[in-house]
Design an enzyme around this catalytic site. Structure first.
Site, PDB file in Angstrom:
ATOM      1  N   HIS A  97      47.324 -18.881 -50.278  1.00 19.87           N
ATOM      2  CA  HIS A  97      48.512 -17.593 -51.127  1.00 19.87           C
ATOM      3  C   HIS A  97      47.728 -17.269 -52.216  1.00 19.87           C
ATOM      4  CE1 HIS A  97      49.632 -20.191 -55.004  1.00 19.87           C
ATOM      5  NE2 HIS A  97      49.956 -20.686 -54.072  1.00 19.87           N
ATOM      6  N   CYS A 113      48.193 -26.167 -53.215  1.00 18.90           N
ATOM      7  CA  CYS A 113      48.434 -25.632 -52.158  1.00 18.90           C
ATOM      8  C   CYS A 113      47.493 -24.617 -52.314  1.00 18.90           C
ATOM      9  CB  CYS A 113      49.165 -23.835 -53.179  1.00 18.90           C
ATOM     10  SG  CYS A 113      51.043 -23.812 -52.254  1.00 18.90           S
TER      11      CYS A 113
END
Length: 142
Positions: A97, A113
């Site tokens: 992301h 992440c």
């Protein structure tokens, strides 16, 4: 002799078909040791971008997955509603992301992440949409 060659060639192609057909149209290959992502689209390197993976005490999983789901304007349910624009979820709560911490790209900084520059995350998100989640592969390695 030609018939034997043709038979061998045919058998070889039949054996290779699963490997050929399973090649993803889009691959996001993350190298944790260099904190980079190489994007391969239709077999050609399209981009190479800096990323941030897990900081000390956290973990980014290693392996290979297809994209599971997309969320354009995601907010973290685990980390105080932190913005996660253009999220591509690949393994449970793990996603690729965008981040607003651009200055930290290129070194470990995330909770696990894979963080990208927002422009790069938007581009990868749109490429994933265009090829389809099942044709997008995330590969994370050292």
């Amino acid at each position: 002799m030609n018939r034997i060659f043709a038979t061998i060639l045919g058998v070889t192609l039949i054996c290779l078909m699963p490997a050929i057909s399973s090649a993803a149209a889009l691959v996001a290959k993350v190298d944790v040791s260099s904190q980079t992502m190489t994007v391969i689209h239709n077999g050609q390197v399209a981009y190479q971008w800096p990323v941030s993976t897990a900081r000390k005490g956290k973990y980014t999983p290693r392996g290979s997955w297809s994209a599971k789901w997309l969320s354009k304007n995601h907010k973290s349910s685990l980390y105080n509603n932190a913005p996660m624009p253009h999220s591509i979820f690949f393994n449970g709560n793990y996603a690729i992301h965008g981040t607003n911490q651009i200055s930290r790209l290129g070194r470990p900084a995330s909770a696990g992440c894979v963080r990208l520059h927002p422009d790069h995350a938007a581009r990868l998100f749109e490429l994933t949409r265009s090829v389809g989640k099942s044709n997008m592969q995330v590969v994370i390695q050292n």
